[in-house]
Design a protein around this motif. Structure first.
Motif, PDB file in Angstrom:
ATOM      1  N   GLN A 446       0.782  -1.148   0.126  1.00  0.00           N
ATOM      2  CA  GLN A 446       0.106   0.011   0.126  1.00  0.00           C
ATOM      3  C   GLN A 446       0.859   1.238   0.021  1.00  0.00           C
ATOM      4  OE1 GLN A 446      -3.362   0.240   2.590  1.00  0.00           O
ATOM      5  NE2 GLN A 446      -3.696  -2.027   2.462  1.00  0.00           N
ATOM      6  N   GLY A 450       0.873   4.067  -3.080  1.00  0.00           N
ATOM      7  CA  GLY A 450       0.498   5.487  -2.452  1.00  0.00           C
ATOM      8  C   GLY A 450       1.902   6.261  -3.449  1.00  0.00           C
ATOM      9  N   LEU A 455       1.562  10.308  -4.515  1.00  0.00           N
ATOM     10  CA  LEU A 455       1.635  10.826  -3.450  1.00  0.00           C
ATOM     11  C   LEU A 455       3.020  11.195  -2.578  1.00  0.00           C
ATOM     12  CD1 LEU A 455      -1.614   8.920  -1.867  1.00  0.00           C
ATOM     13  CD2 LEU A 455      -1.673  11.105  -2.841  1.00  0.00           C
ATOM     14  N   TRP A 458       4.573  12.242   3.100  1.00  0.00           N
ATOM     15  CA  TRP A 458       3.627  12.530   4.141  1.00  0.00           C
ATOM     16  C   TRP A 458       2.138  12.217   3.986  1.00  0.00           C
ATOM     17  CZ3 TRP A 458       1.834  13.685   8.595  1.00  0.00           C
ATOM     18  CH2 TRP A 458       0.911  14.450   8.908  1.00  0.00           C
ATOM     19  N   GLN A 459       1.836  12.471   2.546  1.00  0.00           N
ATOM     20  CA  GLN A 459       0.346  12.151   1.997  1.00  0.00           C
ATOM     21  C   GLN A 459       0.159  10.648   2.302  1.00  0.00           C
ATOM     22  OE1 GLN A 459       0.647  13.908  -1.948  1.00  0.00           O
ATOM     23  NE2 GLN A 459      -0.498  15.777  -1.188  1.00  0.00           N
ATOM     24  N   THR A 460       0.941   9.932   1.984  1.00  0.00           N
ATOM     25  CA  THR A 460       0.846   8.444   2.073  1.00  0.00           C
ATOM     26  C   THR A 460       0.773   8.130   3.559  1.00  0.00           C
ATOM     27  OG1 THR A 460       2.216   8.092   0.115  1.00  0.00           O
ATOM     28  CG2 THR A 460       1.947   6.220   1.507  1.00  0.00           C
ATOM     29  N   ARG A 462      -0.608   9.858   6.085  1.00  0.00           N
ATOM     30  CA  ARG A 462      -1.854  10.615   6.478  1.00  0.00           C
ATOM     31  C   ARG A 462      -2.978   9.914   5.815  1.00  0.00           C
ATOM     32  NH1 ARG A 462      -4.958  15.024   4.930  1.00  0.00           N
ATOM     33  NH2 ARG A 462      -3.302  15.601   3.138  1.00  0.00           N
ATOM     34  N   LEU A 463      -2.945   9.795   4.490  1.00  0.00           N
ATOM     35  CA  LEU A 463      -4.284   9.428   3.829  1.00  0.00           C
ATOM     36  C   LEU A 463      -4.297   7.744   3.885  1.00  0.00           C
ATOM     37  CD1 LEU A 463      -4.196  12.026   0.922  1.00  0.00           C
ATOM     38  CD2 LEU A 463      -5.529  12.190   3.059  1.00  0.00           C
ATOM     39  N   ILE A 464      -3.502   7.170   3.974  1.00  0.00           N
ATOM     40  CA  ILE A 464      -3.564   5.656   3.607  1.00  0.00           C
ATOM     41  C   ILE A 464      -3.004   4.756   4.807  1.00  0.00           C
ATOM     42  CG2 ILE A 464      -2.642   3.838   2.210  1.00  0.00           C
ATOM     43  CD1 ILE A 464      -2.211   5.599   0.115  1.00  0.00           C
ATOM     44  N   PRO A 467      -5.127   5.982   8.650  1.00  0.00           N
ATOM     45  CA  PRO A 467      -6.415   5.768   8.949  1.00  0.00           C
ATOM     46  C   PRO A 467      -6.518   4.127   9.432  1.00  0.00           C
ATOM     47  CG  PRO A 467      -6.147   7.297   7.251  1.00  0.00           C
ATOM     48  CD  PRO A 467      -4.961   6.904   7.663  1.00  0.00           C
ATOM     49  N   GLN A 468      -5.791   3.214   8.517  1.00  0.00           N
ATOM     50  CA  GLN A 468      -5.941   1.815   8.776  1.00  0.00           C
ATOM     51  C   GLN A 468      -5.278   1.440  10.094  1.00  0.00           C
ATOM     52  OE1 GLN A 468      -5.622  -0.609   4.900  1.00  0.00           O
ATOM     53  NE2 GLN A 468      -4.530   1.217   4.475  1.00  0.00           N
TER      54      GLN A 468
END
Length: 547
Positions: A446, A450, A455, A458-460, A462-464, A467-468
């Motif tokens: 994953q 990303g 991405l 940082w975006q990977t 924060r967004l991927i 959350p999991q």
């Protein structure tokens, strides 16, 4: 029966025992007095509690009004609550006019405890119980009336904001949501709870410590994920050598010469500002001729005053002063020279940081790791090996005192703040390991996906990833929060007046052997079981979302 089956078994046991617990507190004056003392129920608690509930209800309704205006898909109960915010705010404003005794006790309590009780000129200290001056009370009442009327007008504006342009409407709704959220935060975590001060301090210490520990834990995990680059070792090596060079510069500054004059028959005058290490040498007789005996010392504002005290003060027979200050010709017992604190303190600080960074750089180069990753791992492993009580004592007493001295009194943390920082630092190591295990449970594919989508790192995360990972680590994070609630009792060692400290104070004053301890144990059980049930509900909800 279906309703009973949804209740946790431990809660069923507590519910079954609740009538007996209530009967115990209702019929025994010892347990009732213990309960009042440990909860922190103060004078005039009933009216203050009523005012708190009314203000809290209006703030919640205003927050729901803002949320409903921003998100049109809110549930029906949120929409009903949103339209109830305006009449509730108006009713509360009218209540201040017609029946000020309902809200004013709470407003006075909050305003009074927001002041500095020792220095504020708004407090009347002539009475046995300190109170606000009557004209100050009138100003507080007028201010409360104005605030509630403004609040009602803003609520009305939010309800009618559909006619505004889209951008202006969004900004107004977001601003009101932030305002009401800040009001709720202040009521729950900052305002004085005269009706339950002990419980408020316990919860607030645990919640603030939990938030800061989670932030620090994420920082340690982020540092551990740093990867070294081609020039990382060279850059950090140069930084560490620079720090050591600055330290050497301060160490090479000229030293000052002092001498011990007079006799050792009585107290020894020490000039104010003399380094503590030198004062300890005099106190414990660790100088030539001191014979390792303990001597009593006395502070003097300057060198001239220290020399004068030998002649004018009967209890002073010696002085530790700079060379050249001995204008009276007293015999010299011992001479020494040392680096002044203005050079010694930065020299030691730069030396410690430089040597530590150099060690981390060498260790990272040996194991092909980033120096900051090595430092974060060292911190986590070290802190987990230190008992929480030792961390609280170290941060709460010597470290906080050192910070106060280094800043000239500019940073003087309260005991509550010291305790929260100590618990945050201690639990951040455990939080870091929990977050790390959750992140490592996410398949590496994953992360690569990303990156392939463009991405950033940082975006990977924060967004991927996060959350999991948070869904995975929800149960252990809940356990840490319950452990923090119990460990707030250790803050009583810093005289933080939480439930445990209030229990100790009441037991010392009443000499009751069992009632205070039993009451505190029951309260902690009720609180922890309630928190455990709430965390279990969060786990079930996140599990349903995963499906």
């Amino acid at each position: 029966m279906k309703r009973l089956s949804s209740i946790r078994p431990s809660n069923l046991v507590l519910l079954a025992a609740a009538p007996f617990i209530i009967y115990l507190f209702a019929t025994s004056s010892k347990y009732l007095r213990s309960l009042i003392a440990i909860l922190g129920i103060g004078n005039n608690a009933g009216p203050i509690f009523v005012g708190f509930l009314l203000v809290l209800a209006v703030a919640i309704l205003g927050y729901l009004c803002a949320r409903n205006a921003r998100f049109q898909t809110a549930p029906s109960w949120v929409r009903i609550s949103a339209w109830a915010a305006l009449p509730a705010a108006l009713a509360l404003a009218v209540l201040v006019f017609v029946a000020p005794q309902v809200l004013m006790p709470f407003a006075e309590s909050v305003f009074f405890h927001a002041l500095s009780e020792n220095t504020s000129t708004l407090i009347d200290r002539s009475a046995q119980t300190w109170v606000l001056f009557p004209d100050v009370v009138d100003q507080v009442q007028t201010g409360l009336q104005v605030l509630l009327l403004i609040y009602a007008l803003v609520v009305a504006g939010i309800l009618l904001s559909g006619r505004l342009p889209v951008r202006a409407r969004g900004l107004a709704q977001l601003g009101f949501e932030i305002l009401t959220g800040a009001a709720l935060f202040y009521l729950m975590f900052m305002a004085r709870w005269q009706f339950a001060t002990g419980v408020a301090i316990t919860f607030r210490a645990a919640i603030f410590a939990y938030i800061f520990a989670a932030i620090l834990g994420l920082i340690w995990v982020g540092l551990q994920s740093f990867k070294p680059k081609a020039r990382t070792t060279v850059v950090y090596g140069c930084i560490s050598l620079t720090l050591l060079g600055v330290s050497a510069f301060f160490f090479m500054q000229p030293q000052v010469k002092y001498e011990l004059i007079g006799t050792l028959d009585a107290r020894i005058a020490i000039v104010r500002g003399t380094p503590q290490a030198q004062a300890d040498i005099i106190r414990f007789g660790e100088f030539d001729g001191g014979e390792d005996q303990q001597y009593r010392i006395r502070s003097a504002p300057n060198a001239a005053s220290a020399v004068e005290q030998i002649e004018t003060v009967d209890s002073v027979s010696g002085a530790f002063v700079p060379v050249g200050a001995n204008t009276k010709g007293y015999p010299v017992i011992w001479q020494t020279q040392f680096l002044p604190d203005q050079y010694r303190n930065p020299a030691l600080a730069f030396a410690v940081f430089g040597f530590l960074l150099l060690t981390l750089t060498v260790g990272g180069a040996q194991h092909k790791l980033h120096p900051l990753a090595v430092g974060a791992e060292f911190f986590v492993d070290t802190i987990r090996g230190i008992p929480m009580l030792v961390i609280i004592l170290y941060i709460g007493l010597p470290l906080a005192g050192a910070v106060k001295d280094a800043t000239g009194g500019g940073i003087d943390m309260t005991n509550m703040t010291r305790g929260i920082i100590a618990i945050s630092v201690g639990y951040s190591a455990y939080m870091a390991e929990i977050f790390r295990s959750g992140i490592e449970a996410i398949p590496r594919g994953q992360i690569e996906a990303g990156g392939s989508l463009g991405l950033s790192r940082w975006q990977t995360a924060r967004l991927i990833i996060l959350p999991q990972a948070l869904r995975i680590v929800t149960p252990p994070l809940g356990n840490e929060f319950i452990a923090m609630i119990k460990d707030t009792s250790l803050l009583s060692i810093l005289s933080v007046r939480d439930m445990t400290q209030r229990m100790r104070e009441f037991q010392a004053a009443s000499f009751l052997p069992f009632a205070p301890f039993n009451t505190a144990a029951i309260l902690y059980v009720v609180i922890t079981l309630g928190c455990a049930s709430f965390l279990k509900w969060i786990e079930r909800r996140t599990a349903r979302e995963d499906r």
